[in-house]
Design a protein around this motif. Structure first.
Motif, PDB file in Angstrom:
ATOM      1  N   PHE A 180       0.943   0.616   8.187  1.00 46.90           N
ATOM      2  CA  PHE A 180       1.941  -0.248   8.825  1.00 46.90           C
ATOM      3  C   PHE A 180       3.238  -0.224   8.013  1.00 46.90           C
ATOM      4  O   PHE A 180       3.727   0.842   7.679  1.00 46.90           O
ATOM      5  CB  PHE A 180       1.378  -1.659   8.988  1.00 46.90           C
ATOM      6  CG  PHE A 180       0.053  -1.694   9.690  1.00 46.90           C
ATOM      7  CD1 PHE A 180      -0.052  -1.319  11.018  1.00 46.90           C
ATOM      8  CD2 PHE A 180      -1.104  -2.072   9.012  1.00 46.90           C
ATOM      9  CE1 PHE A 180      -1.273  -1.332  11.682  1.00 46.90           C
ATOM     10  CE2 PHE A 180      -2.334  -2.093   9.652  1.00 46.90           C
ATOM     11  CZ  PHE A 180      -2.420  -1.726  10.986  1.00 46.90           C
ATOM     12  N   GLY A 181       3.782  -1.385   7.743  1.00 44.64           N
ATOM     13  CA  GLY A 181       5.048  -1.461   7.028  1.00 44.64           C
ATOM     14  C   GLY A 181       4.908  -1.877   5.579  1.00 44.64           C
ATOM     15  O   GLY A 181       5.921  -2.206   4.941  1.00 44.64           O
ATOM     16  N   LEU A 182       3.697  -1.878   5.041  1.00 43.69           N
ATOM     17  CA  LEU A 182       3.468  -2.299   3.659  1.00 43.69           C
ATOM     18  C   LEU A 182       3.130  -1.100   2.783  1.00 43.69           C
ATOM     19  O   LEU A 182       2.289  -0.275   3.157  1.00 43.69           O
ATOM     20  CB  LEU A 182       2.322  -3.317   3.589  1.00 43.69           C
ATOM     21  CG  LEU A 182       1.979  -3.820   2.183  1.00 43.69           C
ATOM     22  CD1 LEU A 182       3.068  -4.764   1.676  1.00 43.69           C
ATOM     23  CD2 LEU A 182       0.631  -4.526   2.175  1.00 43.69           C
ATOM     24  N   VAL A 183       3.770  -1.042   1.628  1.00 53.73           N
ATOM     25  CA  VAL A 183       3.472  -0.016   0.629  1.00 53.73           C
ATOM     26  C   VAL A 183       3.070  -0.715  -0.661  1.00 53.73           C
ATOM     27  O   VAL A 183       3.798  -1.585  -1.159  1.00 53.73           O
ATOM     28  CB  VAL A 183       4.686   0.899   0.377  1.00 53.73           C
ATOM     29  CG1 VAL A 183       4.397   1.885  -0.749  1.00 53.73           C
ATOM     30  CG2 VAL A 183       5.066   1.638   1.660  1.00 53.73           C
ATOM     31  N   CYS A 184       1.905  -0.348  -1.205  1.00 50.02           N
ATOM     32  CA  CYS A 184       1.410  -0.910  -2.455  1.00 50.02           C
ATOM     33  C   CYS A 184       1.390   0.183  -3.524  1.00 50.02           C
ATOM     34  O   CYS A 184       0.898   1.288  -3.267  1.00 50.02           O
ATOM     35  CB  CYS A 184       0.006  -1.489  -2.284  1.00 50.02           C
ATOM     36  SG  CYS A 184      -0.087  -2.890  -1.144  1.00 50.02           S
ATOM     37  N   HIS A 241       3.290  -9.225  -5.501  1.00 46.11           N
ATOM     38  CA  HIS A 241       2.213  -8.456  -6.123  1.00 46.11           C
ATOM     39  C   HIS A 241       0.858  -8.910  -5.597  1.00 46.11           C
ATOM     40  O   HIS A 241       0.721  -9.966  -4.971  1.00 46.11           O
ATOM     41  CB  HIS A 241       2.238  -8.624  -7.645  1.00 46.11           C
ATOM     42  CG  HIS A 241       1.719  -9.950  -8.111  1.00 46.11           C
ATOM     43  ND1 HIS A 241       2.479 -11.108  -8.048  1.00 46.11           N
ATOM     44  CD2 HIS A 241       0.508 -10.311  -8.618  1.00 46.11           C
ATOM     45  CE1 HIS A 241       1.766 -12.112  -8.506  1.00 46.11           C
ATOM     46  NE2 HIS A 241       0.567 -11.672  -8.856  1.00 46.11           N
ATOM     47  N   THR A 242      -0.141  -8.097  -5.854  1.00 50.99           N
ATOM     48  CA  THR A 242      -1.528  -8.441  -5.578  1.00 50.99           C
ATOM     49  C   THR A 242      -2.364  -7.866  -6.715  1.00 50.99           C
ATOM     50  O   THR A 242      -1.825  -7.321  -7.680  1.00 50.99           O
ATOM     51  CB  THR A 242      -1.981  -7.899  -4.211  1.00 50.99           C
ATOM     52  OG1 THR A 242      -3.281  -8.408  -3.921  1.00 50.99           O
ATOM     53  CG2 THR A 242      -1.998  -6.382  -4.173  1.00 50.99           C
ATOM     54  N   ASN A 243      -3.682  -8.008  -6.605  1.00 46.18           N
ATOM     55  CA  ASN A 243      -4.567  -7.461  -7.627  1.00 46.18           C
ATOM     56  C   ASN A 243      -5.621  -6.603  -6.951  1.00 46.18           C
ATOM     57  O   ASN A 243      -6.329  -7.071  -6.051  1.00 46.18           O
ATOM     58  CB  ASN A 243      -5.232  -8.584  -8.427  1.00 46.18           C
ATOM     59  CG  ASN A 243      -5.999  -8.059  -9.631  1.00 46.18           C
ATOM     60  OD1 ASN A 243      -7.051  -7.440  -9.488  1.00 46.18           O
ATOM     61  ND2 ASN A 243      -5.474  -8.303 -10.821  1.00 46.18           N
ATOM     62  N   ILE A 244      -5.700  -5.351  -7.354  1.00 45.83           N
ATOM     63  CA  ILE A 244      -6.667  -4.415  -6.782  1.00 45.83           C
ATOM     64  C   ILE A 244      -7.478  -3.804  -7.916  1.00 45.83           C
ATOM     65  O   ILE A 244      -6.915  -3.157  -8.801  1.00 45.83           O
ATOM     66  CB  ILE A 244      -5.966  -3.305  -5.980  1.00 45.83           C
ATOM     67  CG1 ILE A 244      -5.092  -3.908  -4.875  1.00 45.83           C
ATOM     68  CG2 ILE A 244      -6.991  -2.349  -5.379  1.00 45.83           C
ATOM     69  CD1 ILE A 244      -4.228  -2.897  -4.162  1.00 45.83           C
ATOM     70  N   THR A 256      -2.806  -5.211 -11.564  1.00 44.27           N
ATOM     71  CA  THR A 256      -1.683  -5.754 -10.804  1.00 44.27           C
ATOM     72  C   THR A 256      -1.002  -4.629 -10.034  1.00 44.27           C
ATOM     73  O   THR A 256      -0.664  -3.587 -10.602  1.00 44.27           O
ATOM     74  CB  THR A 256      -0.671  -6.425 -11.744  1.00 44.27           C
ATOM     75  OG1 THR A 256      -1.312  -7.514 -12.420  1.00 44.27           O
ATOM     76  CG2 THR A 256       0.527  -6.947 -10.967  1.00 44.27           C
ATOM     77  N   THR A 257      -0.843  -4.856  -8.750  1.00 46.23           N
ATOM     78  CA  THR A 257      -0.244  -3.863  -7.853  1.00 46.23           C
ATOM     79  C   THR A 257       0.931  -4.503  -7.143  1.00 46.23           C
ATOM     80  O   THR A 257       0.843  -5.643  -6.683  1.00 46.23           O
ATOM     81  CB  THR A 257      -1.288  -3.371  -6.835  1.00 46.23           C
ATOM     82  OG1 THR A 257      -2.392  -2.780  -7.540  1.00 46.23           O
ATOM     83  CG2 THR A 257      -0.696  -2.351  -5.892  1.00 46.23           C
ATOM     84  N   LEU A 258       2.040  -3.811  -7.076  1.00 43.93           N
ATOM     85  CA  LEU A 258       3.243  -4.348  -6.451  1.00 43.93           C
ATOM     86  C   LEU A 258       3.277  -4.005  -4.962  1.00 43.93           C
ATOM     87  O   LEU A 258       2.762  -2.970  -4.533  1.00 43.93           O
ATOM     88  CB  LEU A 258       4.487  -3.799  -7.156  1.00 43.93           C
ATOM     89  CG  LEU A 258       4.544  -4.044  -8.669  1.00 43.93           C
ATOM     90  CD1 LEU A 258       5.892  -3.615  -9.237  1.00 43.93           C
ATOM     91  CD2 LEU A 258       4.258  -5.502  -9.012  1.00 43.93           C
ATOM     92  N   ARG A 259       3.862  -4.912  -4.197  1.00 43.42           N
ATOM     93  CA  ARG A 259       3.896  -4.791  -2.741  1.00 43.42           C
ATOM     94  C   ARG A 259       5.339  -4.710  -2.255  1.00 43.42           C
ATOM     95  O   ARG A 259       6.178  -5.507  -2.685  1.00 43.42           O
ATOM     96  CB  ARG A 259       3.225  -5.998  -2.074  1.00 43.42           C
ATOM     97  CG  ARG A 259       1.791  -6.235  -2.469  1.00 43.42           C
ATOM     98  CD  ARG A 259       1.278  -7.599  -1.982  1.00 43.42           C
ATOM     99  NE  ARG A 259       1.095  -7.654  -0.530  1.00 43.42           N
ATOM    100  CZ  ARG A 259       1.924  -8.238   0.305  1.00 43.42           C
ATOM    101  NH1 ARG A 259       3.026  -8.834  -0.143  1.00 43.42           N
ATOM    102  NH2 ARG A 259       1.669  -8.252   1.607  1.00 43.42           N
TER     103      ARG A 259
END
Length: 488
Positions: free
Chosen positions: A407-411, A445-448, A452-455
């Motif tokens: 979609f429109g999200l890049v992590c 950000h999120t956590n995978i 830490t992963t940036l969105r």
């Protein structure tokens, strides 16, 4: 002229000040890039600029408008800014804003068909239009056994769907200590909140494992959990599957999960709050595979990615019976011939509150102004920009891309080869803070997998390829500058 308690704003005053405010909004949207994306204030700054008490006497509109600029604007994070990438978009468009204005001007309260015939019937039409545009089942139309309703948010939709599921399970007015609800670690937190509000205790909220690569809910583990609960005498009540999780836009296998639900008589709720509207594009309708066959309820938010300003969340149910049975309470003062006839929908029975705003107006105006062709183009633009951005990260040796990005999200996450895991986490947090404090762009950000992963969420109507390119270059520059500082 100042307003007074006994001096309501006249039609001519409203006309003059209304034109002034519309001009202000138009100027704001046209010049939005002159503002820092995130509000550069500290907690309490806005309150400190306001008096302790309400004014004793009315003030002029000019003074009120001046305080919008002086007090309010410094505390606004600009969601419509083309470099706002932190969260899923909250699209606002001209037609939607005008629809909201018209709704406010009419002041209609559409709790019953009788109190707002146009409110009710227009809503029924636009949710049917949207269902058709998304390729959803004809049986979900309001002239079928199911139907759609506009809620304020997907969070409210989750609660309403859960109450309907409890009704079908025979637990609306019964002990709920045995009822279980199934989510994954990627499911939106609103489902856990809905369970709490509905009286389902936290121990009865089951967490289904996800595939480590796709982060999608595992049907085999769901089967294990449901079967174990049935054997233990519990009442499996609802499974929440997600199409486009908030963290990474992971997509749960709705069809396979639906087969488990069907075998055990469990309500399947599909949360497609962000991504569901993407199905206006025929090439993206695969995201709804399994929903038509198995979903008991399905929600998506035009107020995220479909150019309709907040709040406008559409919930469909395959069978309206449990929903209406669970939420319909009819005191004497609401009884009327239209309701008694059974020929109308009273949307008060499809939601938690009694009162209803005329939300359908803005969705109707958006659909008419843009048409299906332009709505599809808006979605395709966001997907294409995200795909190009993902390619830049993929090719860059200093960043790791999360490959799932339909979609429109890049992590992505920066690589810190010389740092320990703990120091790398600290460095990533520092990078995010530097980017967001700049005022030039705003990420989240999120956590995978413990990292830490940036969105970067793309979808604002004003965002162009140039905005995305500049954001990527800024991320690269700040990353390299931080590495140099660490090396020094």
């Amino acid at each position: 002229m100042s307003g007074q308690a006994d001096d309501h704003m006249s039609a001519e005053q409203f006309r003059a000040h209304g034109k002034q405010l519309v001009d202000w909004i138009a100027d704001y949207l046209a010049g939005i890039e002159s503002h820092p994306v995130r509000a550069p204030v500290r907690p309490g700054d806005i309150r400190a600029r306001l008096p302790e008490s309400a004014p004793e006497h009315g003030e002029s509109w000019d003074r009120i408008q001046a305080d919008v600029d002086r007090v309010i604007m410094p505390g606004i994070t600009h969601w419509q800014h083309p470099s706002f990438f932190a969260y899923f978009p909250a699209n606002a468009s001209g037609p939607a804003i005008l629809g909201e204005l018209l709704s406010a001007g009419l002041g209609a309260q559409g709790m019953l068909w009788e109190t707002g015939p146009a409110c009710t019937e227009l809503e029924s039409v636009v949710v049917d239009w949207l269902a058709e545009l998304l390729g959803l089942p004809a049986t979900w139309r309001t002239d079928g056994p199911g139907g759609g309703v506009i809620q304020d948010s997907a969070s409210s939709a989750a609660l309403v769907a859960l109450v309907a599921a409890l009704r079908r399970a025979g637990r609306v007015d019964a002990d709920r200590t045995a009822c279980t609800v199934y989510v994954s670690a990627q499911t939106h937190s609103s489902m856990a909140k809905a369970a709490r509000i509905a009286g389902i205790t936290t121990p009865n909220l089951r967490t289904v494992d996800v595939d480590p690569d796709t982060l999608a809910m595992r049907p085999d583990h769901l089967e294990e959990l449901v079967a174990a609960d049935v054997a233990a005498g519990s009442v499996p009540t609802m499974v929440c599957a997600t199409i486009g999780t908030t963290s990474t836009t992971a997509i749960d296998p709705v069809g396979a999960l639906g087969e488990v639900c069907s075998r055990h008589g469990v309500w399947l709720h599909v949360d497609a709050a962000y991504a569901g509207v993407a199905a206006v594009c025929p090439e993206l309708r695969w995201i709804n595979d399994g929903a038509a066959e198995y979903a008991d309820s399905y929600v998506t938010d035009p107020h995220k990615w479909l150019l309709t300003n907040f709040d406008c969340s559409v919930l469909w149910v395959a069978d309206r019976g449990p929903l209406v049975d669970a939420l319909s309470i009819l005191p004497e003062y609401l009884r009327n011939p239209a309701t008694a006839s059974g020929e109308v929908i009273d949307y008060r029975d499809w939601q938690v509150p009694l009162g209803r705003r005329f939300r359908a107006l803005k969705l109707w105006m958006v659909m008419r102004w843009y048409g299906a062709t332009s709505l599809r183009e808006h979605i395709r633009t966001g997907v294409a920009l995200a795909d190009e951005l993902a390619g830049w990260f993929r090719e860059h040796e200093d960043f790791a891309l999360l490959e799932h990005h339909p979609f429109g999200l890049v992590c992505f996450r920066p690589l810190w080869p010389a740092l320990s895991h703990r120091d790398a986490e600290t460095a990533t947090a520092a990078l995010l803070a530097r980017l967001n404090d700049s005022g030039d762009l705003y990420l989240s950000h999120t956590n995978i997998g413990g990292r830490t992963t940036l969105r970067i969420a793309i979808g604002a109507p004003a965002t162009t390829r140039e905005h995305v390119r500049v954001a990527f270059r800024r991320i690269e520059q700040e990353y390299l500058a931080l590495r140099e500082e660490q090396a020094a």
